[in-house]
Design a protein around this motif. Structure first.
Motif, mmCIF file in Angstrom:
data_model
loop_
_atom_site.group_PDB
_atom_site.id
_atom_site.type_symbol
_atom_site.label_atom_id
_atom_site.label_comp_id
_atom_site.label_asym_id
_atom_site.label_seq_id
_atom_site.Cartn_x
_atom_site.Cartn_y
_atom_site.Cartn_z
ATOM 1 N N SER A 133 0.832 -1.203 0.000
ATOM 2 C CA SER A 133 0.000 0.000 0.000
ATOM 3 C C SER A 133 0.866 1.252 0.000
ATOM 4 N N THR A 134 0.292 2.316 -0.530
ATOM 5 C CA THR A 134 0.966 3.609 -0.559
ATOM 6 C C THR A 134 0.000 4.697 -0.112
ATOM 7 N N PHE A 135 0.480 5.540 0.803
ATOM 8 C CA PHE A 135 -0.207 6.781 1.152
ATOM 9 C C PHE A 135 0.530 7.904 0.440
ATOM 10 N N GLU A 136 -0.221 8.902 -0.050
ATOM 11 C CA GLU A 136 0.393 10.118 -0.576
ATOM 12 C C GLU A 136 -0.398 11.317 -0.090
ATOM 13 N N TYR A 137 0.346 12.378 0.224
ATOM 14 C CA TYR A 137 -0.274 13.638 0.641
ATOM 15 C C TYR A 137 0.745 14.759 0.522
ATOM 16 N N ASP A 138 0.256 15.968 0.509
ATOM 17 C CA ASP A 138 1.120 17.145 0.528
ATOM 18 C C ASP A 138 1.231 17.613 1.968
ATOM 19 N N LYS A 139 2.450 17.880 2.384
ATOM 20 C CA LYS A 139 2.722 18.243 3.774
ATOM 21 C C LYS A 139 1.949 19.514 4.134
ATOM 22 N N PRO A 140 1.151 19.454 5.203
ATOM 23 C CA PRO A 140 0.320 20.603 5.577
ATOM 24 C C PRO A 140 1.094 21.916 5.724
ATOM 25 N N SER A 141 2.272 21.882 6.332
ATOM 26 C CA SER A 141 3.011 23.141 6.544
ATOM 27 C C SER A 141 3.385 23.806 5.234
ATOM 28 N N THR A 142 3.587 23.019 4.160
ATOM 29 C CA THR A 142 3.925 23.648 2.886
ATOM 30 C C THR A 142 2.682 24.170 2.173
ATOM 31 N N GLN A 143 1.528 23.616 2.485
ATOM 32 C CA GLN A 143 0.282 24.155 1.921
ATOM 33 C C GLN A 143 -0.108 25.450 2.638
#
Length: 173
Positions: A133-143
Motif C-alpha cells: 500500500s501507498t499513502f500520498e499527501y502534501d505536507k500541511p506546513s507547505t500548503q
C-alpha cells in the motif's frame, strides 16, 4: 463571452507554491491499511453537523474533540476512487480521504479564511505495484505556509506531525 469592460472590478492573481509531497510505502496489504486507518480515526458525521445547525456549540465542541480522538484527527469524507475506475472497466484499490480537525481549522480560518482551501487535508491510499500500500499527501506546513501567518504555521506544524504519525502507525506491518 464576457465583455472585458465588465471585469474592471475583478482582480485575479496567481502564485507558484513549492509543496513537500510525502509518499509512504508499506508491504502491508491495502485492505488491512484501509481498515486500520478507518477504525483508528473518528468520523465527522451528520450528528455533529445537526448539532451545529441547532447552534449547540458546546455540544459540537465536545463531539469534535471526541471524533478527533487521541490522534487529533478525524475522517471528514471518504472518496472511493478505486470503485470509480469501474467506469473504465475494472475497479481498483484506491481511496481518497479528507482528514483533519475542525477545531484546528477554525483556529486557522479565523486568521485567514483562505486557509479553508486546505482544511481538511487530502490523503490518498492505494494498492501499489508490489501488492503493498501507498499513502500520498502534501505536507500541511507547505500548503498553509503561503499565508505567512505564525498562528497558521504553528497549527500546520502540528498537523504535519499528527498526520504523519497516524499514517505510519496504520502502515506499519
Amino acid at each position: 463571452m464576457t465583455n472585458p469592460s465588465q471585469l474592471t472590478d475583478i482582480s485575479v492573481t496567481t502564485s507558484v507554491l513549492a509543496l513537500d509531497h510525502v509518499r509512504i510505502n508499506t508491504p502491508k496489504p491495502y485492505a488491512e491499511v484501509k481498515t486500520a486507518l478507518e477504525s483508528r480515526l473518528g468520523r465527522l458525521d451528520d450528528s455533529i453537523r445537526d448539532l451545529l445547525k441547532k447552534n449547540e456549540i458546546e455540544a459540537v465542541r465536545v463531539a469534535l474533540q471526541k471524533a478527533a480522538g487521541e490522534d487529533g484527527l478525524a475522517i471528514h469524507y471518504v472518496g472511493p476512487h478505486g470503485d470509480w475506475l469501474a467506469l473504465k472497466g475494472e475497479r481498483g484499490k484506491a481511496t481518497a480521504y479528507l482528514i483533519g480537525n475542525v477545531l484546528y481549522a477554525v483556529q486557522m480560518t479565523s486568521v485567514d479564511l483562505a486557509a479553508g482551501l486546505y482544511a481538511p487535508l487530502r490523503v490518498v491510499l492505494y494498492e501499489n505495484a508490489e501488492g503493498g500500500s501507498t499513502f500520498e499527501y502534501d505536507k500541511p506546513s507547505t500548503q498553509f505556509g503561503q499565508f505567512g501567518q505564525p498562528e497558521i504555521d504553528r497549527i500546520a506544524a502540528i498537523l504535519d506531525e499528527r498526520l504523519h504519525a497516524v499514517l505510519l502507525k496504520v502502515a506499519t506491518p
